[in-house]
Design a protein around this motif. Structure first.
Motif, PDB file in Angstrom:
ATOM      1  N   ARG A   1       0.795  -1.093   0.143  1.00 46.03           N
ATOM      2  CA  ARG A   1      -0.270   0.017  -0.099  1.00 46.03           C
ATOM      3  C   ARG A   1       0.976   1.252   0.093  1.00 46.03           C
ATOM      4  N   ASP A   2       1.953   1.345   0.760  1.00 46.70           N
ATOM      5  CA  ASP A   2       3.125   2.218   0.732  1.00 46.70           C
ATOM      6  C   ASP A   2       3.496   2.558  -0.549  1.00 46.70           C
ATOM      7  N   PHE A   3       3.862   1.656  -1.283  1.00 45.20           N
ATOM      8  CA  PHE A   3       4.427   1.800  -2.846  1.00 45.20           C
ATOM      9  C   PHE A   3       3.422   2.277  -3.521  1.00 45.20           C
ATOM     10  N   GLY A   4       2.191   1.806  -3.528  1.00 43.05           N
ATOM     11  CA  GLY A   4       1.040   2.155  -4.255  1.00 43.05           C
ATOM     12  C   GLY A   4       1.060   3.716  -4.310  1.00 43.05           C
TER      13      GLY A   4
ATOM     14  N   GLY B   1      -3.402   1.396  -2.312  1.00 45.54           N
ATOM     15  CA  GLY B   1      -2.684   2.383  -1.853  1.00 45.54           C
ATOM     16  C   GLY B   1      -2.719   3.611  -2.837  1.00 45.54           C
ATOM     17  N   TYR B   2      -2.766   3.414  -4.059  1.00 44.72           N
ATOM     18  CA  TYR B   2      -2.653   4.071  -5.103  1.00 44.72           C
ATOM     19  C   TYR B   2      -3.901   5.224  -5.086  1.00 44.72           C
ATOM     20  N   GLN B   3      -4.887   4.301  -5.262  1.00 41.81           N
ATOM     21  CA  GLN B   3      -6.275   4.699  -5.365  1.00 41.81           C
ATOM     22  C   GLN B   3      -6.749   5.885  -4.210  1.00 41.81           C
ATOM     23  N   GLN B   4      -6.159   5.482  -3.036  1.00 44.77           N
ATOM     24  CA  GLN B   4      -6.260   6.421  -1.745  1.00 44.77           C
ATOM     25  C   GLN B   4      -5.568   7.554  -1.839  1.00 44.77           C
ATOM     26  N   GLN B   5      -4.384   7.642  -2.705  1.00 41.79           N
ATOM     27  CA  GLN B   5      -3.374   8.727  -2.785  1.00 41.79           C
ATOM     28  C   GLN B   5      -4.043   9.800  -3.923  1.00 41.79           C
ATOM     29  N   HIS B   6      -4.256   9.004  -4.958  1.00 38.39           N
ATOM     30  CA  HIS B   6      -4.870   9.835  -6.470  1.00 38.39           C
ATOM     31  C   HIS B   6      -5.558   8.752  -7.249  1.00 38.39           C
TER      32      HIS B   6
ATOM     33  N   ALA C   1       3.050   6.041  -2.858  1.00 34.29           N
ATOM     34  CA  ALA C   1       4.225   6.537  -3.342  1.00 34.29           C
ATOM     35  C   ALA C   1       4.281   6.789  -4.911  1.00 34.29           C
ATOM     36  N   LEU C   2       3.983   5.615  -5.534  1.00 37.46           N
ATOM     37  CA  LEU C   2       3.952   5.684  -7.207  1.00 37.46           C
ATOM     38  C   LEU C   2       2.707   6.806  -7.642  1.00 37.46           C
ATOM     39  N   ALA C   3       1.694   7.060  -7.003  1.00 38.94           N
ATOM     40  CA  ALA C   3       0.730   7.838  -7.228  1.00 38.94           C
ATOM     41  C   ALA C   3       1.324   9.192  -6.994  1.00 38.94           C
ATOM     42  N   ARG C   4       2.224   9.426  -6.019  1.00 34.72           N
ATOM     43  CA  ARG C   4       2.870  10.716  -5.733  1.00 34.72           C
ATOM     44  C   ARG C   4       4.063  10.929  -7.016  1.00 34.72           C
ATOM     45  N   THR C   5       4.736  10.064  -7.533  1.00 35.21           N
ATOM     46  CA  THR C   5       5.553   9.900  -8.325  1.00 35.21           C
ATOM     47  C   THR C   5       4.841  10.595  -9.892  1.00 35.21           C
TER      48      THR C   5
END
Length: 291
Positions: free
Chosen positions: A79-82, A237-242, A84-88
């Protein structure tokens, strides 16, 4: 400890291309983006003669990377990686209001050098043009070089199907409002290393990029291509970020078509079925979007 990679004899700048991509992604990592394997040193190869005559280089390019210690991922690390990928993917838009178009290469990309995609020992040369339309970029700079090399090896019927999909993509019929994003560009499972941090925790680390400004769904689609451990947690994790735009699952074949075409070109007809299926999905997507 360092991990050493060497450029193919006929692509002496390949190490510098990879280093440029890693360093660009590392800038995003400094602002919370996905971790990237550190570049320790990079040097290009040298031609065999001052007049640049054909022949192997006198010295092959070298890329030294920090060695990673692989570990098994857990859902929290995924989830942390997902996230972080969204932030990239969102990093470039946060840096400037004048973002480049689709297809821009890393700032340190060597001049007069093509973009590369594929295995380090067998890179495929691609275009370097930048486009306002994602579809125009994908068609001209990615699909065209690969299909031109592939068409002499396949049936006319298969070539027509691939060309039809390419034309729909190039027309912009499948474009959307997503801005150009900094993407890894070759984010299949093998290019995410689950590595141990100093504290012993697992984290996903990016390696072997084909970095450029593209569509963020491309990275997501390639994560699905050969499977990634804890992929559901990564997407969560990605969906929660972006959050991705609705219907992203249906567009996975659209974003996999280029990569599958490269695999057909490099590794043979075992990839013909998945590639043609992706092309058919592209035509179906285009048909639905025009209704």
């Amino acid at each position: 400890m360092a991990f050493l990679k060497q450029a193919p004899a006929d692509h002496p700048q390949a190490t510098m291309v990879e280093a440029a991509g890693l360093r660009w992604l590392a800038q995003a990592a400094q602002d919370g983006g996905a971790p990237v394997v550190p570049v320790l040193a990079a040097s290009p190869g040298e031609a065999s003669a001052a007049d640049r005559s054909p022949g192997p280089p006198a010295r092959r390019g070298e890329l030294r990377l920090q060695e990673l210690t692989p570990v098994a991922p857990d859902p929290e690390a995924a989830r942390d990686f997902g996230a972080a990928l969204a932030r990239t993917h969102g990093w470039l838009a946060a840096q400037t209001t004048d973002a480049p178009g689709f297809g821009a290469l890393p700032p340190e990309h060597p001049a007069r050098t093509p973009a590369y995609f594929g295995p380090a020992d067998q890179p495929v040369e691609l275009g370097t043009g930048v486009h306002d339309s994602w579809g125009a970029f994908l068609a001209a700079e990615r699909l065209d070089p690969v299909l031109a090399a592939l068409e002499s090896r396949i049936t006319r019927e298969d070539a027509r199907l691939l060309r039809s999909a390419r034309e729909k993509i190039g027309s912009g019929a499948l474009d959307d409002a997503e801005p150009p994003a900094l993407i890894h560009g070759d984010l299949w499972a093998g290019n995410v290393v689950w590595a141990s941090t100093d504290s012993g925790q697992a984290q996903g680390v990016l390696i072997d990029p084909a970095a450029h400004t593209g569509h963020r769904e491309t990275d997501i689609a390639l994560l699905h291509l050969f499977g990634l451990p804890q992929l559901d947690a990564v997407i969560s994790g990605y969906q929660q970020q972006h959050a991705l735009r609705e219907g992203w699952q249906e567009r996975i074949p659209l974003h996999q078509l280029f990569c599958l075409s490269v695999h057909w070109l490099l590794f043979g007809a075992s990839y013909s079925g998945p590639t043609l299926s992706a092309a058919e999905s592209v035509l179906e997507l285009a048909s639905r979007s025009s209704r």
